[in-house]
Design an enzyme around this catalytic site. Structure first.
Site, PDB file in Angstrom:
ATOM      1  N   SER A 151     -87.436-117.710 -61.444  1.00 38.51           N
ATOM      2  CA  SER A 151     -87.512-116.603 -60.487  1.00 38.51           C
ATOM      3  C   SER A 151     -88.384-115.458 -60.986  1.00 38.51           C
ATOM      4  O   SER A 151     -88.719-114.552 -60.228  1.00 38.51           O
ATOM      5  CB  SER A 151     -86.104-116.077 -60.177  1.00 38.51           C
ATOM      6  N   ARG A 152     -88.724-115.488 -62.270  1.00 39.59           N
ATOM      7  CA  ARG A 152     -89.609-114.445 -62.820  1.00 39.59           C
ATOM      8  C   ARG A 152     -90.168-114.934 -64.149  1.00 39.59           C
ATOM      9  O   ARG A 152     -89.839-116.025 -64.617  1.00 39.59           O
ATOM     10  CB  ARG A 152     -88.864-113.128 -63.010  1.00 39.59           C
ATOM     11  N   ASP A 166     -76.403-121.880 -62.018  1.00 32.30           N
ATOM     12  CA  ASP A 166     -76.203-121.191 -63.297  1.00 32.30           C
ATOM     13  C   ASP A 166     -76.124-122.245 -64.402  1.00 32.30           C
ATOM     14  O   ASP A 166     -75.120-122.941 -64.544  1.00 32.30           O
ATOM     15  CB  ASP A 166     -74.919-120.368 -63.229  1.00 32.30           C
ATOM     16  N   TYR A 184     -80.343-116.160 -81.467  1.00 35.16           N
ATOM     17  CA  TYR A 184     -81.438-116.713 -80.644  1.00 35.16           C
ATOM     18  C   TYR A 184     -82.256-117.716 -81.462  1.00 35.16           C
ATOM     19  O   TYR A 184     -82.565-118.814 -80.991  1.00 35.16           O
ATOM     20  CB  TYR A 184     -82.303-115.555 -80.169  1.00 35.16           C
TER      21      TYR A 184
HETATM   22  P1  NAP Z   1     -87.095-113.715 -68.232  1.00 33.42           P
HETATM   23  O1  NAP Z   1     -88.239-112.958 -67.721  1.00 33.42           O
HETATM   24  O2  NAP Z   1     -85.862-112.970 -68.635  1.00 33.42           O
HETATM   25  O3  NAP Z   1     -86.702-114.824 -67.132  1.00 33.42           O
HETATM   26  C1  NAP Z   1     -85.566-115.610 -67.337  1.00 33.42           C
HETATM   27  C2  NAP Z   1     -85.399-116.562 -66.186  1.00 33.42           C
HETATM   28  O4  NAP Z   1     -84.239-117.366 -66.454  1.00 33.42           O
HETATM   29  C3  NAP Z   1     -85.173-115.876 -64.861  1.00 33.42           C
HETATM   30  O5  NAP Z   1     -85.814-116.613 -63.854  1.00 33.42           O
HETATM   31  C4  NAP Z   1     -83.654-115.940 -64.697  1.00 33.42           C
HETATM   32  O6  NAP Z   1     -83.297-115.998 -63.312  1.00 33.42           O
HETATM   33  C5  NAP Z   1     -83.355-117.286 -65.345  1.00 33.42           C
HETATM   34  N1  NAP Z   1     -81.981-117.383 -65.807  1.00 33.42           N
HETATM   35  C6  NAP Z   1     -81.274-116.482 -66.547  1.00 33.42           C
HETATM   36  N2  NAP Z   1     -80.029-116.930 -66.753  1.00 33.42           N
HETATM   37  C7  NAP Z   1     -79.953-118.129 -66.116  1.00 33.42           C
HETATM   38  C8  NAP Z   1     -78.923-119.077 -65.954  1.00 33.42           C
HETATM   39  N3  NAP Z   1     -77.696-118.875 -66.484  1.00 33.42           N
HETATM   40  N4  NAP Z   1     -79.181-120.209 -65.248  1.00 33.42           N
HETATM   41  C9  NAP Z   1     -80.410-120.412 -64.694  1.00 33.42           C
HETATM   42  N5  NAP Z   1     -81.420-119.547 -64.821  1.00 33.42           N
HETATM   43  C10 NAP Z   1     -81.184-118.414 -65.517  1.00 33.42           C
HETATM   44  O7  NAP Z   1     -87.475-114.603 -69.516  1.00 33.42           O
HETATM   45  P2  NAP Z   1     -88.896-115.164 -70.032  1.00 33.42           P
HETATM   46  O8  NAP Z   1     -89.428-114.209 -70.995  1.00 33.42           O
HETATM   47  O9  NAP Z   1     -89.705-115.616 -68.887  1.00 33.42           O
HETATM   48  O10 NAP Z   1     -88.386-116.412 -70.886  1.00 33.42           O
HETATM   49  C11 NAP Z   1     -88.402-117.734 -70.422  1.00 33.42           C
HETATM   50  C12 NAP Z   1     -88.198-118.653 -71.612  1.00 33.42           C
HETATM   51  O11 NAP Z   1     -89.219-118.410 -72.585  1.00 33.42           O
HETATM   52  C13 NAP Z   1     -86.865-118.442 -72.346  1.00 33.42           C
HETATM   53  O12 NAP Z   1     -86.339-119.677 -72.759  1.00 33.42           O
HETATM   54  C14 NAP Z   1     -87.256-117.607 -73.542  1.00 33.42           C
HETATM   55  O13 NAP Z   1     -86.376-117.789 -74.639  1.00 33.42           O
HETATM   56  C15 NAP Z   1     -88.630-118.183 -73.836  1.00 33.42           C
HETATM   57  N6  NAP Z   1     -89.481-117.298 -74.629  1.00 33.42           N
HETATM   58  C16 NAP Z   1     -89.853-116.072 -74.144  1.00 33.42           C
HETATM   59  C17 NAP Z   1     -90.651-115.264 -74.932  1.00 33.42           C
HETATM   60  C18 NAP Z   1     -91.095-113.909 -74.490  1.00 33.42           C
HETATM   61  O14 NAP Z   1     -91.647-113.160 -75.315  1.00 33.42           O
HETATM   62  N7  NAP Z   1     -90.928-113.518 -73.237  1.00 33.42           N
HETATM   63  C19 NAP Z   1     -91.070-115.698 -76.197  1.00 33.42           C
HETATM   64  C20 NAP Z   1     -90.659-116.940 -76.638  1.00 33.42           C
HETATM   65  C21 NAP Z   1     -89.880-117.730 -75.850  1.00 33.42           C
HETATM   66  P3  NAP Z   1     -82.063-115.151 -62.678  1.00 33.42           P
HETATM   67  O15 NAP Z   1     -82.342-113.735 -62.905  1.00 33.42           O
HETATM   68  O16 NAP Z   1     -82.034-115.524 -61.249  1.00 33.42           O
HETATM   69  O17 NAP Z   1     -80.856-115.588 -63.382  1.00 33.42           O
END
Ligand code: NAP
Length: 255
Positions: free
Chosen positions: A16-17, A65, A163
């Site tokens: 979703s984002r 979820d 994490y």
């Molecule tokens: P984000 O912007 O916080 O987005 C998280 C997404 O996960 C949202 O679409 C959220 O949707 C969904 N989500 C949260 N809880 C959930 C649940 N219980 N069930 C299903 N969906 C759920 O995070 P992001 O930065 O894009 O990260 C995505 C992935 O990349 C993660 O695994 C993160 O660990 C990894 N990552 C991110 C970074 C970084 O710097 N951003 C770096 C390394 C790795 P809802 O709000 O609808 O729940």
């Protein structure tokens, strides 16, 4: 010209984002029909679906979820019914992306910190994969991509211990499963993003943001599209000889 992923069904969790949304949009651009999973933000998921459809692609939003086994089962059921059952239970691409993080010292973490991190970051991807991979084996083709983290093989800063433990686990799951599914035409790879500008990462103006930026050699945060490009490659037919790889896309953060 035929698109790379025409007639493929892809599921992106947490789309979703952030990184998930960018990957869903990119896979749709490559021709895939995309399931946009979310847990709490229906309006945002629908706006990702709208963006894909406006560009001529196919997408449906599915709420589940994934920190609960019930949610995992709901999503598995939805794979059969989306796009009016056009894919007959097939699923070609699974991107396990949904994840969560709390920042702070491990010894001060909340009592539910273990469950919060491991249920979504580890058990969700593992259970979802266990239930959906047989569809790929049946078809003799599939792509599984687990979004780990540059924290999935290193720990260059303090305050993210739980994490890090989950992302090392996901890294290991990717490598182990690649051995089992590779012989059947299904590749299992990971992506290890460095700091990417999303709501999950430390925000500008915080010490964590500056520390992350300083650790990269390119001197900036990454863009969600830069992770989506890596995902599109790993999901492509051209990536057929890439298996068990945790591809680091981190601007040199872990170099
Ligand atoms: P984000 O912007 O916080 O987005 C998280 C997404 O996960 C949202 O679409 C959220 O949707 C969904 N989500 C949260 N809880 C959930 C649940 N219980 N069930 C299903 N969906 C759920 O995070 P992001 O930065 O894009 O990260 C995505 C992935 O990349 C993660 O695994 C993160 O660990 C990894 N990552 C991110 C970074 C970084 O710097 N951003 C770096 C390394 C790795 P809802 O709000 O609808 O729940």
């Amino acid at each position: 010209m035929e698109k790379n992923l025409e007639n493929k069904l892809a599921l992106v969790t947490g789309a979703s984002r952030g990184i998930g949304a960018a990957m869903a949009i990119r896979l749709a651009r490559e021709g895939a029909s995309v399931i946009v999973n979310y847990a709490a933000s229906p309006a945002r998921a629908e706006s990702v679906v709208d963006e894909i459809r406006r560009a001529g692609g196919k997408a449906e939003a599915v709420k589940a979820d994934l920190s609960t086994l019930e949610g995992v089962n709901d999503l598995v059921d939805a794979v059969d019914s989306v796009f009016e059952g056009a894919f007959n239970g097939r699923l070609d691409i699974l991107i396990n992306n949904a994840g969560t993080v709390d920042f702070g010292p491990f010894l001060e973490s909340s009592d539910d910190s273990y469950d919060k991190h491991f249920n979504l970051n580890v058990r969700g991807p593992i259970e979802l994969t266990k239930k959906l991979a047989p569809r790929m084996l049946k078809a003799g083709w599939g792509r599984i991509v687990n979004i780990s983290s540059a924290f999935g093989e290193a720990a260059p800063m303090a305050g993210v211990t739980m994490y890090i433990a989950t992302k090392f686990a996901l890294h290991g799951f990717t490598r182990g499963l690649s051995r089992e599914l590779g012989p059947h035409g299904v590749t299992v790879n990971g992506i290890q993003p460095g700091p990417i500008a999303t709501e999950l990462a430390p925000q500008p103006g915080t010490p964590g943001y500056d520390a992350n930026k300083a650790l990269t050699s390119v001197g900036r945060y990454g863009k969600v599209e830069e992770i989506a490009a890596a995902a599109a490659f790993l999901c492509s037919t051209e990536a057929s000889f890439v298996n068990g790889e945790n591809l680091t896309v981190d601007g040199g953060w872990n170099a």
